[in-house]
Design an enzyme around this catalytic site. Structure first.
Site, mmCIF file in Angstrom:
data_model
loop_
_atom_site.group_PDB
_atom_site.id
_atom_site.type_symbol
_atom_site.label_atom_id
_atom_site.label_comp_id
_atom_site.label_asym_id
_atom_site.label_seq_id
_atom_site.Cartn_x
_atom_site.Cartn_y
_atom_site.Cartn_z
ATOM 1 N N ARG A 71 0.804 -1.220 0.000
ATOM 2 C CA ARG A 71 0.000 0.000 0.000
ATOM 3 C C ARG A 71 0.839 1.274 0.000
ATOM 4 O O ARG A 71 0.620 2.190 -0.794
ATOM 5 C CB ARG A 71 -0.906 0.058 1.240
ATOM 6 C CG ARG A 71 -2.259 -0.536 1.056
ATOM 7 C CD ARG A 71 -2.730 -1.128 2.356
ATOM 8 N NE ARG A 71 -1.870 -2.243 2.691
ATOM 9 C CZ ARG A 71 -2.044 -3.480 2.241
ATOM 10 N NH1 ARG A 71 -3.065 -3.750 1.479
ATOM 11 N NH2 ARG A 71 -1.208 -4.467 2.532
ATOM 12 N N THR A 72 1.791 1.363 0.911
ATOM 13 C CA THR A 72 2.477 2.642 1.083
ATOM 14 C C THR A 72 3.273 2.999 -0.177
ATOM 15 O O THR A 72 3.139 4.099 -0.716
ATOM 16 C CB THR A 72 3.390 2.589 2.321
ATOM 17 O OG1 THR A 72 2.588 2.228 3.440
ATOM 18 C CG2 THR A 72 4.046 3.938 2.590
ATOM 19 N N LYS A 100 25.951 -3.862 -0.811
ATOM 20 C CA LYS A 100 27.426 -3.777 -0.849
ATOM 21 C C LYS A 100 27.970 -3.182 0.444
ATOM 22 O O LYS A 100 29.167 -3.028 0.603
ATOM 23 C CB LYS A 100 27.871 -2.893 -2.013
ATOM 24 C CG LYS A 100 27.451 -3.392 -3.378
ATOM 25 C CD LYS A 100 27.940 -2.402 -4.442
ATOM 26 C CE LYS A 100 27.397 -2.752 -5.806
ATOM 27 N NZ LYS A 100 27.613 -1.676 -6.776
ATOM 28 N N ARG A 121 11.173 3.683 3.755
ATOM 29 C CA ARG A 121 10.709 2.699 4.753
ATOM 30 C C ARG A 121 11.929 1.877 5.143
ATOM 31 O O ARG A 121 12.709 1.456 4.273
ATOM 32 C CB ARG A 121 9.623 1.800 4.179
ATOM 33 C CG ARG A 121 9.334 0.634 5.097
ATOM 34 C CD ARG A 121 8.127 -0.148 4.687
ATOM 35 N NE ARG A 121 6.898 0.593 4.980
ATOM 36 C CZ ARG A 121 5.681 0.078 4.848
ATOM 37 N NH1 ARG A 121 5.530 -1.162 4.429
ATOM 38 N NH2 ARG A 121 4.613 0.793 5.129
ATOM 39 N N HIS A 149 4.579 5.783 11.605
ATOM 40 C CA HIS A 149 4.148 5.680 10.201
ATOM 41 C C HIS A 149 3.157 6.834 9.975
ATOM 42 O O HIS A 149 1.945 6.627 9.895
ATOM 43 C CB HIS A 149 3.504 4.316 9.982
ATOM 44 C CG HIS A 149 3.262 3.947 8.549
ATOM 45 N ND1 HIS A 149 3.302 4.858 7.509
ATOM 46 C CD2 HIS A 149 2.973 2.742 7.975
ATOM 47 C CE1 HIS A 149 3.047 4.228 6.375
ATOM 48 N NE2 HIS A 149 2.851 2.946 6.638
HETATM 49 C C1 NCD Z 1 1.538 -1.073 8.023
HETATM 50 C C2 NCD Z 1 3.018 -0.932 8.261
HETATM 51 O O1 NCD Z 1 3.826 -1.163 7.354
HETATM 52 O O2 NCD Z 1 3.357 -0.564 9.373
HETATM 53 N N1 NCD Z 1 1.206 -1.296 6.670
HETATM 54 C C3 NCD Z 1 0.855 -0.218 5.903
HETATM 55 O O3 NCD Z 1 1.673 0.597 5.570
HETATM 56 N N2 NCD Z 1 -0.443 -0.054 5.600
HETATM 57 C C4 NCD Z 1 0.857 -2.047 8.914
HETATM 58 C C5 NCD Z 1 1.424 -3.431 9.023
HETATM 59 O O4 NCD Z 1 2.327 -3.828 8.295
HETATM 60 O O5 NCD Z 1 0.914 -4.158 9.868
#
Ligand code: NCD
Length: 393
Positions: A71-72, A100, A121, A149
């Site tokens: 999703r993100t 590396k 991320r 997040h």
């Molecule tokens: C979340 C995350 O990555 O923290 N996912 C997301 O971005 N919607 C939630 C999760 O992974 O549980």
């Protein structure tokens, strides 16, 4: 002899924590997201962006993902494409210079010359802050370890706002792995700031981390009411941390007992626990039959892996797929504001000055894109009367 003045460093805004944004800025993001939805959504699916603009033409977003994501990453990339911009992506650390042994600081120094904005991320808490320290362009935290997040929280709040109209006095139950879920940590700070009540429902041994609990009490002046209707309840104070966005009270009383307005479910974050075999609750039709949940909207940041039964999908209280769809307009709005594609502070100041600035804005938006200009401009004109002192641009 002349003394050289030190060069002025431009101010770059990063969004590493939800607390990097003021309540007013969050409100501004929602206004712009709503403007995109009004202009560009599918006629039959009002929460789905179905068309694009050229407002962000020639802008480049770098998505730098050191952890799995669906999703993100994809909603950020979709948002940039809908804005008319381009994406460059590093989605697999095994195929980048990280494999590396390159440091994150060096990677970010380099990538900030290739893109205008970066989403990162990373499995380590604090990685997004470090990236921001070394970047010459805005950095958005797409999730760092079990820390935060923030853009997921923007989607969560926007979904709740759309459904419930207000957060003030809304009781929100948060169920599952409250310790390992970064989405929960950003979310509870925002709930506290907007005057909601937080009812934690942790899985055994998965309470909110001590540092989050401490911050809720000390910085956001939350108090815990263990005798409240929901057990340990963080009640927000009479005078919240910042002026609240949603002013009307919403605290349903059914049969003399307050009900939960929303339940936010999260999966067991197995990648952050050494003991993977733990007891975990399930939210299903039976769970939602409890009278306190009779009016509860059901949210989940997704992915779900068994803790939220598919039977809930057809329940009118389920809003998690809508919540995921809002990822696109919300991230379009955030990118637009961070890159200065739309500028709230063009519309501040005296009425005459505002009108002139708004008309300059109209011209520039109309030349850039005639599809979205009308709605965005009217949104900006409305914003002017509230004299935002936004520091987005
Ligand atoms: C979340 C995350 O990555 O923290 N996912 C997301 O971005 N919607 C939630 C999760 O992974 O549980």
């Amino acid at each position: 002899m002349t003394t050289a003045r030190p060069a002025k460093k431009p101010i770059i805004r990063h969004v590493v924590s939800i607390n990097d944004l003021t309540n007013k800025e969050i409100e501004q993001i929602f206004e712009v997201a709503q403007a995109y939805l009004d202009e560009l959504a599918d006629k039959s699916l009002p929460y789905r962006i179905g068309r694009g603009t050229t407002l962000g033409a020639k802008s480049i977003l770098a998505t730098l993902f050191y952890e799995p994501s669906t999703r993100t990453r994809l909603s950020f990339e979709s948002a940039m494409l809908r804005l008319g911009g381009e994406n460059i992506t590093s989605a697999d650390p095994n195929t980048s210079s990280a494999a590396k042994g390159e440091s994150l600081a060096d990677s970010v120094r380099v990538i900030s010359n290739y893109a205008d904005i970066i989403v990162i991320r990373h499995p380590k808490d604090g990685a997004a802050r470090l990236a921001a320290d070394y970047s010459t362009v805005p950095v958005i935290n797409g999730g760092d370890g079990s820390h935060e997040h923030p853009t997921q929280t923007l989607c969560d709040l926007f979904t709740l706002k759309t459904k419930k109209k207000t957060l003030r006095n809304l009781s929100v139950a948060i169920a599952g792995d409250l310790k390992g879920s970064r989405t929960v940590h950003s979310f509870v700070y925002a709930l506290a700031r907007f005057g909601a009540h937080i009812a934690p429902r942790p899985a055994p041994g998965m309470d909110l981390p001590a540092h989050v609990d401490k911050r809720l009490r000390e910085e956001f002046r939350c108090t815990i009411d263990p005798n409240g209707p929901f057990g340990a309840l963080y009640c927000t104070p009479d005078e919240p941390h910042q002026p609240t966005l949603f002013a009307e009270p919403e605290f349903k009383i059914v049969g003399g007992k307050p009900t939960i307005g929303a339940v936010y479910v999260t999966r067991f974050q197995k990648e952050r626990w050494s003991n993977k075999d733990q007891t975990y609750p399930t939210v299903d039709a039976e769970f939602l039959k409890q009278p306190e949940f009779s009016h509860a909207s059901v949210l989940h940041p997704l992915p779900r892996v068994g803790e939220l039964d598919v039977s809930v999908d057809s329940d009118s209280r389920a809003i998690y797929f809508q919540q995921a769809a809002y990822g696109v307009p919300i991230r379009m709005a955030l990118i637009s504001l961070l890159l200065g594609l739309v500028r709230g502070n063009h519309c501040t100041g005296s009425k005459a000055g505002s009108r002139a600035r708004a008309s300059r804005l109209t011209t520039s938006l109309e030349t850039k894109d005639c599809n979205v200009s009308t709605r965005i401009v009217s949104c900006m004109i409305r914003l002017k009367d509230r004299t935002y002192a936004t520091s987005f641009s």
